[in-house]
Design an enzyme around this catalytic site. Sequence first.
Site, short mmCIF file in Angstrom:
data_model
loop_
_atom_site.label_atom_id
_atom_site.label_comp_id
_atom_site.label_asym_id
_atom_site.label_seq_id
_atom_site.Cartn_x
_atom_site.Cartn_y
_atom_site.Cartn_z
N ASP A 14 0.83 -1.21 0.00
CA ASP A 14 0.00 0.00 0.00
C ASP A 14 0.87 1.26 0.00
OD1 ASP A 14 -2.37 1.39 -0.04
OD2 ASP A 14 -2.79 1.15 2.09
N HIS A 32 2.47 3.47 -9.00
CA HIS A 32 2.26 2.05 -9.28
C HIS A 32 3.48 1.46 -10.00
CE1 HIS A 32 -1.71 2.31 -7.66
NE2 HIS A 32 -2.23 2.99 -8.66
N LEU A 61 11.34 -20.12 -4.28
CA LEU A 61 10.29 -19.28 -3.68
C LEU A 61 8.95 -19.51 -4.37
CD1 LEU A 61 9.75 -16.80 -1.70
CD2 LEU A 61 9.95 -15.39 -3.78
C1 IPE Z 1 -5.47 -2.91 -0.28
O1 IPE Z 1 -5.15 -1.58 -0.45
C2 IPE Z 1 -5.46 -3.62 -1.61
C3 IPE Z 1 -4.14 -3.83 -2.22
C4 IPE Z 1 -3.00 -3.48 -1.70
C5 IPE Z 1 -4.15 -4.48 -3.50
P1 IPE Z 1 -6.25 -0.45 -0.65
O2 IPE Z 1 -5.50 0.83 -0.76
O3 IPE Z 1 -7.14 -0.81 -1.78
O4 IPE Z 1 -7.07 -0.53 0.69
P2 IPE Z 1 -8.03 0.54 1.39
O5 IPE Z 1 -9.05 0.94 0.38
O6 IPE Z 1 -7.17 1.68 1.80
O7 IPE Z 1 -8.59 -0.19 2.58
C1 IPE Z 2 -1.51 0.26 -3.46
O1 IPE Z 2 -1.37 1.63 -3.49
C2 IPE Z 2 -1.79 -0.32 -4.82
C3 IPE Z 2 -3.12 -0.92 -4.95
C4 IPE Z 2 -4.07 -0.89 -4.06
C5 IPE Z 2 -3.39 -1.60 -6.18
P1 IPE Z 2 -2.60 2.63 -3.44
O2 IPE Z 2 -2.96 2.99 -4.84
O3 IPE Z 2 -3.69 2.09 -2.61
O4 IPE Z 2 -1.91 3.87 -2.74
P2 IPE Z 2 -2.57 4.87 -1.69
O5 IPE Z 2 -3.15 4.07 -0.59
O6 IPE Z 2 -3.60 5.66 -2.44
O7 IPE Z 2 -1.42 5.73 -1.24
MG MG Z 3 -4.16 2.28 -0.64
#
Ligand code: IPE
Ligand code: IPE
Ligand code: MG
Length: 246
Positions: free
Chosen positions: A22, A39, A133
């Site tokens: 995240d 990303h 792995l």
């Molecule tokens: C969780 O992250 C999903 C992934 C890392 C793929 P999100 O960013 O989607 O989660 P929320 O919405 O903050 O709970």
């Molecule tokens: C995690 O990063 C990637 C996915 C959930 C696919 P986010 O896109 O959720 O990044 P934040 O939480 O907005 O910083």
């Molecule tokens: Mg996120």
Amino acid sequence: MTVAAASVAGGGGCRHLAIIMDGNGRWAQGRRLPRIAGHREGVQAVRRVVEAAPGLGLDVLTLYAFSSENWKRPADEVSDLMGLLRHYVQHELDTLHRNGVRLDFIGDWQALKPDLVRLLETARDKTRANTGLRLVMALNYGGQGEIVRAAKALAAEAVAGTLSPDDITSEMLEARLDTAKVCGGLPLPDAVLRTSGELRLSNFLLWQAAYAEFLVTDTLWPDFDGAALAAALDDFSRRERRFGGR
Ligand code: IPE
Ligand code: IPE
Ligand code: MG
């Protein structure tokens, strides 16, 4: 603890680490870049972590790459994420294979675009005999949906008369979860790590994480690397696990 010392300690006994990757959006936002830049850097972090994992004693790495709730994001971001997934598998498959990595997927990934599904199947099949792995990507994954699919499988067996509802055990449900069916069956995760400081599971491995240690770091996923992984495993190695006993 240094990376080298952690590798001697073999991850402090952590065999299966599951990561909620995240913070990509916040990483980009902090640099006034579009979210896709975050990303993209996140994919680099995946490369680093997959490379470092075996040396730190991990047998299984499960990465939450796309949740069943992430469809709520704008269509262009969803399409960017799918494009990066396709790019990662296309460009990393040979390297992963050479390094003995076995790749598989959990979640409702078969519902993704047909050409992507074919690519994922090819990657899974090519690496099936590898003994290094086990890299498991959670794609279109949600823990509740996974439990519902397992419950449906049990219900279908009950209707077919091959099992009696009264005989259903937690082991039987667990055996029907995605994680029991990939890479020859996964051990339960020893730890769930979430980057970027959020303190929630976001529908990840709800059943399997029952007794997993929860590890959190403020590091945003695109900044994560082998040293950060070693630090997280060091944190794990200091935990006292009780499983309800004493
Ligand atoms: C969780 O992250 C999903 C992934 C890392 C793929 P999100 O960013 O989607 O989660 P929320 O919405 O903050 O709970
Ligand atoms: C995690 O990063 C990637 C996915 C959930 C696919 P986010 O896109 O959720 O990044 P934040 O939480 O907005 O910083
Ligand atoms: Mg996120």
